[in-house]
Write a protein that holds these residues in place. Sequence first.
Motif, PDB file in Angstrom:
ATOM      1  N   CYS A   1       0.836  -1.214   0.129  1.00  0.00           N
ATOM      2  CA  CYS A   1       0.096  -0.149  -0.013  1.00  0.00           C
ATOM      3  C   CYS A   1       0.849   1.163   0.020  1.00  0.00           C
ATOM      4  O   CYS A   1       0.295   2.436  -0.172  1.00  0.00           O
ATOM      5  CB  CYS A   1      -1.051  -0.009   1.304  1.00  0.00           C
TER       6      CYS A   1
ATOM      7  N   LEU B   1       2.653   2.100   2.660  1.00  0.00           N
ATOM      8  CA  LEU B   1       2.223   2.599   4.104  1.00  0.00           C
ATOM      9  C   LEU B   1       3.227   2.093   4.882  1.00  0.00           C
ATOM     10  O   LEU B   1       4.097   1.164   4.437  1.00  0.00           O
ATOM     11  CB  LEU B   1       0.889   2.359   4.571  1.00  0.00           C
TER      12      LEU B   1
ATOM     13  N   GLN C   1       1.689   1.991  10.827  1.00  0.00           N
ATOM     14  CA  GLN C   1       0.137   2.612  10.664  1.00  0.00           C
ATOM     15  C   GLN C   1      -0.612   1.382  10.611  1.00  0.00           C
ATOM     16  O   GLN C   1      -1.578   1.543  11.279  1.00  0.00           O
ATOM     17  CB  GLN C   1       0.176   3.427   9.327  1.00  0.00           C
TER      18      GLN C   1
ATOM     19  N   PRO D   1      -7.291   5.767  10.155  1.00  0.00           N
ATOM     20  CA  PRO D   1      -6.591   6.178   8.881  1.00  0.00           C
ATOM     21  C   PRO D   1      -7.017   7.413   8.466  1.00  0.00           C
ATOM     22  O   PRO D   1      -8.135   7.599   8.656  1.00  0.00           O
ATOM     23  CB  PRO D   1      -6.901   5.036   7.825  1.00  0.00           C
TER      24      PRO D   1
ATOM     25  N   SER E   1      -5.267   7.575   3.144  1.00  0.00           N
ATOM     26  CA  SER E   1      -4.883   6.348   3.118  1.00  0.00           C
ATOM     27  C   SER E   1      -5.786   4.959   2.730  1.00  0.00           C
ATOM     28  O   SER E   1      -5.335   3.927   2.468  1.00  0.00           O
ATOM     29  CB  SER E   1      -4.220   6.081   4.699  1.00  0.00           C
TER      30      SER E   1
ATOM     31  N   LEU F   1      -4.953   1.231   0.758  1.00  0.00           N
ATOM     32  CA  LEU F   1      -5.504   0.229   1.741  1.00  0.00           C
ATOM     33  C   LEU F   1      -6.180  -0.734   1.045  1.00  0.00           C
ATOM     34  O   LEU F   1      -6.130  -2.130   0.892  1.00  0.00           O
ATOM     35  CB  LEU F   1      -5.964   0.605   3.140  1.00  0.00           C
TER      36      LEU F   1
END
Length: 80
Positions: A33, A35, A39, A50, A54, A58
């Motif tokens: 993702c 990220l 997180q 989130p 985001s 995701l």
Amino acid sequence: MARSTLRLPFSGNRLREWRERAGLTQRELAEACGLSRYQISRWETGDARPEPGSLRPLVQGLSDALGEPLDLADLLECTG
């Protein structure tokens, strides 16, 4: 001026269920993702929610791993 945050009924438990169903670790999902694992961990435990920006990566990362389309609604708490 205070920054407003979108308050969707996001469910960390549902995120964890979908991640495990996809056979991914938190690190693998985070990498898919773009990220951080931190997180993902905080979202799953409910320590954080989130940001709206985001959510799309995701959902896309989970969809790609599962080989089936997911929707944002799949990560939201069921109400009613």
